[in-house]
Design an enzyme around this catalytic site. Structure first.
Site, PDB file in Angstrom:
ATOM      1  CB  SER A 157     -12.982 -83.336  30.270  1.00 18.49           C
ATOM      2  OG  SER A 157     -13.944 -84.221  29.724  1.00 18.49           O
ATOM      3  CE1 TYR A 158     -14.432 -83.038  21.796  1.00 14.13           C
ATOM      4  CE2 TYR A 158     -16.097 -81.318  21.885  1.00 14.13           C
ATOM      5  CZ  TYR A 158     -15.284 -82.153  21.149  1.00 14.13           C
ATOM      6  OH  TYR A 158     -15.321 -82.118  19.782  1.00 14.13           O
TER       7      TYR A 158
END
Length: 253
Positions: A157-158
């Site tokens: 997600s980062y």
């Protein structure tokens, strides 16, 4: 031709998210040193902390605003609060790296990371850019990551959010540069900051990453200050939609 005032930020106001510590602290400090008043926004921001004392020590104005960027309603409330403020420089630095292997990367982890690292920076940039366009001047800086270029491990997600920021900066720049708005990205390498505490405790991984850095060390917040000052100042008036890696040579190795 004269270069006097190339880095002068006198009379400008800079809003730095995540300015209370780490990279944001270093950026806010150098912008104040070169003349800017500072608005620092983070989840635990107060009016009286080390950053406020540094900013005021340079004779600049300081305002601290607490905002939890995981909550959309707080981001929107911040936008309302900032109406009437003249923001000349926006540094979208606040972020979080929620780790977990991809098969166990839950919807909750995904949503929180994207909200802080992508949605909030875009909302702030879109809304504050309106005033910048009216005035014909503004600097917007997104803080990316090595994962703006690479995939990383256990941070899907980062990586998604930081990769997207590069695209957001290019797209916004294409639309707004003709209005006097410079929009760019700084992508730090591995820095000795709170966001990397967990990574540093994984000694084999830490040593492997460090061995790939030609400078032989991790960065500290002051290592990014010069690049941030450049992109926030008149020195970068012809720089639009680029991603600058500040990584000790990691990507080149």
């Amino acid at each position: 031709m004269t270069f006097e005032g190339l880095f002068d930020l006198s009379g400008k106001t800079a809003l730095v998210t995540g300015g209370r510590q780490g990279i944001g602290f270093g950026i806010a400090s150098v912008l104040a040193e070169y003349g800017a008043d500072i608005i620092s926004v983070s989840s635990k921001q107060t009016q009286d902390d080390e950053l406020s004392r540094i900013v005021k020590g340079y004779g600049r104005k300081f305002q601290g605003i607490a905002c939890d960027f995981t909550k959309r309603e707080e981001t929107l409330a911040l936008v309302e609060k900032l109406k009437g403020e003249r923001i000349d420089i926006l540094v979208n630095n606040a972020g979080q790296a929620n780790r977990g292997i991809v098969l166990e990367h839950t919807d909750d982890i995904w949503d929180k990371t994207i909200e802080v690292d992508l949605n909030a920076p875009f909302i702030l940039s879109r809304e504050l850019a309106k005033g910048m366009v009216e005035r014909g001047y503004g600097k917007i800086i997104f803080i990316g990551s090595l994962w703006t270029f690479l995939g990383g491990r256990n941070v899907v997600s980062y990586t998604a959010s930081k990769t997207a920021l590069g695209g957001v900066a290019r797209a916004m720049s294409n639309e707004l540069s003709s209005s006097g708005i410079n929009i760019n990205v700084i992508s730090p390498g591995f820095f000795d900051t709170e966001i990397n505490e967990r990574l540093k405790k994984d000694l084999p991984r830490y040593e492997a990453l460090t061995s790939r850095i030609p400078l032989g060390r991790w960065g500290v917040p002051n290592d990014i200050a010069g690049t941030a000052l450049f992109l926030a100042s008149p020195a970068s008036d012809y720089v639009c939609g680029v991603v600058i890696a500040v990584d000790g040579g990691f990507l080149a190795n």
